[in-house]
Design a protein around this motif. Structure first.
Motif, mmCIF file in Angstrom:
data_model
loop_
_atom_site.group_PDB
_atom_site.id
_atom_site.type_symbol
_atom_site.label_atom_id
_atom_site.label_comp_id
_atom_site.label_asym_id
_atom_site.label_seq_id
_atom_site.Cartn_x
_atom_site.Cartn_y
_atom_site.Cartn_z
ATOM 1 N N ARG A 106 10.338 15.210 -16.494
ATOM 2 C CA ARG A 106 9.222 16.453 -16.313
ATOM 3 C C ARG A 106 9.565 16.604 -18.135
ATOM 4 N NH1 ARG A 106 8.689 21.651 -18.092
ATOM 5 N NH2 ARG A 106 9.859 21.824 -18.168
ATOM 6 N N HIS A 144 7.095 13.401 -19.411
ATOM 7 C CA HIS A 144 6.746 13.312 -19.543
ATOM 8 C C HIS A 144 5.495 14.391 -20.356
ATOM 9 C CE1 HIS A 144 5.875 10.709 -16.005
ATOM 10 N NE2 HIS A 144 6.810 11.161 -15.152
ATOM 11 N N ALA A 145 6.190 15.429 -20.531
ATOM 12 C CA ALA A 145 5.751 16.630 -21.203
ATOM 13 C C ALA A 145 5.802 16.388 -22.558
ATOM 14 C CB ALA A 145 6.231 18.017 -21.330
ATOM 15 N N ASP A 146 6.308 15.879 -23.139
ATOM 16 C CA ASP A 146 6.356 15.161 -24.570
ATOM 17 C C ASP A 146 5.125 13.840 -24.248
ATOM 18 O OD1 ASP A 146 8.466 16.894 -25.311
ATOM 19 O OD2 ASP A 146 10.273 15.165 -24.689
ATOM 20 N N ILE A 147 5.008 13.315 -23.649
ATOM 21 C CA ILE A 147 4.617 12.054 -23.294
ATOM 22 C C ILE A 147 2.784 12.557 -23.614
ATOM 23 C CG2 ILE A 147 2.839 10.435 -21.802
ATOM 24 C CD1 ILE A 147 6.008 9.981 -20.981
ATOM 25 N N ASN A 148 1.919 13.841 -22.899
ATOM 26 C CA ASN A 148 1.579 14.712 -22.723
ATOM 27 C C ASN A 148 1.600 14.675 -23.871
ATOM 28 O OD1 ASN A 148 0.745 13.496 -20.288
ATOM 29 N ND2 ASN A 148 1.617 15.952 -19.767
ATOM 30 N N VAL A 149 2.262 15.542 -24.544
ATOM 31 C CA VAL A 149 1.762 15.951 -26.242
ATOM 32 C C VAL A 149 1.590 15.104 -26.901
ATOM 33 C CG1 VAL A 149 2.699 16.868 -27.837
ATOM 34 C CG2 VAL A 149 3.350 18.431 -25.829
ATOM 35 N N GLU A 171 0.199 11.718 -26.550
ATOM 36 C CA GLU A 171 -0.845 11.368 -26.387
ATOM 37 C C GLU A 171 -2.062 12.797 -26.695
ATOM 38 O OE1 GLU A 171 -0.912 10.957 -22.096
ATOM 39 O OE2 GLU A 171 0.277 9.283 -22.387
ATOM 40 N N ASN A 172 -1.705 13.458 -26.109
ATOM 41 C CA ASN A 172 -2.632 14.520 -27.552
ATOM 42 C C ASN A 172 -2.665 14.569 -28.472
ATOM 43 O OD1 ASN A 172 -3.713 15.279 -24.853
ATOM 44 N ND2 ASN A 172 -2.050 17.159 -24.729
ATOM 45 N N THR A 173 -1.583 14.677 -29.666
ATOM 46 C CA THR A 173 -1.545 14.219 -30.560
ATOM 47 C C THR A 173 -1.914 12.647 -31.488
ATOM 48 O OG1 THR A 173 0.741 14.970 -30.835
ATOM 49 C CG2 THR A 173 0.521 14.203 -32.768
ATOM 50 N N LYS A 185 -4.467 11.343 -29.549
ATOM 51 C CA LYS A 185 -5.797 11.310 -29.800
ATOM 52 C C LYS A 185 -6.407 12.316 -30.849
ATOM 53 C CE LYS A 185 -6.218 11.104 -24.948
ATOM 54 N NZ LYS A 185 -6.967 11.684 -23.590
#
Length: 189
Positions: A67, A70-75, A77-79, A81
């Motif tokens: 989890r 995945h949270a780090d990956i989402n952060v 990905e947003n960074t 972008k």
């Protein structure tokens, strides 16, 4: 005769007692073995449950770890972008500034030539102040061409410590910037 019958009865009773006692001993031995097996199985069951608890704890730790990943990956990905958007904005801004600069410089050069003055050096020729450095090789959705970013050239100040090889570090830095400047293509037409 009655004594013989009584003795025979007693013998039969003793025989039956003996047989029943042997049967009891066999059952008792089996009961003892079953109790030992039962206790052993209870111990095993307790160990299995403890192992299951440990596996479930490990599973939950891995689930939490996944989890967090995945949270780090989402952060990230947003960074990424956001960084791509910022880069595209900077590239577009740089392109606009260059588009503004180029005709203005051409006009100033034409005015200077009418007065017999030399034209101003191009950006890539101004090695003392500026050099063109490729910031990245981006094919932008919005721009659709290779773009370069105008970067301030780092200069070695008088307080810069020399390397053990004397001033060769500064010379190497100067050579690197000179070759980068001469090998780069100018702004896209």
């Amino acid at each position: 005769m009655a004594d013989e019958q009584e003795i025979m009865c007693k013998l039969e009773s003793i025989k039956e007692i003996r047989n029943k006692t042997l049967q009891m001993e066999k059952i008792k031995a089996r009961l003892k073995a079953e109790f030992e097996a039962l206790e052993s199985e209870e111990r095993h069951l307790k160990e299995y449950k403890q192992e299951m608890d440990l596996l479930l704890q490990e599973k939950m730790a891995h689930v939490e770890e996944l989890r967090l990943i995945h949270a780090d990956i989402n952060v990230m990905e947003n960074t990424i972008k956001q960084s791509e958007n910022d880069l595209n904005k900077l590239l577009e801004s740089t392109r606009r500034l260059h588009d503004e600069y180029k005709p203005l410089k051409e006009h100033v050069d034409a005015l200077r030539m009418t007065l017999g003055l030399q034209r101003l050096p191009d950006l890539c020729e101004e090695e003392e102040k500026l050099s063109l450095e490729p910031a990245c090789h981006v094919i932008s959705k919005f721009i659709g061409m290779h773009l370069y970013v105008l970067c301030a050239k780092p200069r070695v100040g008088p307080g810069t410590p020399k390397s053990q090889n004397g001033s060769r570090m500064n010379e190497e830095m100067e050579n690197t910037w000179s070759s980068a400047t001469h090998n780069l293509s100018p702004w896209p037409e």
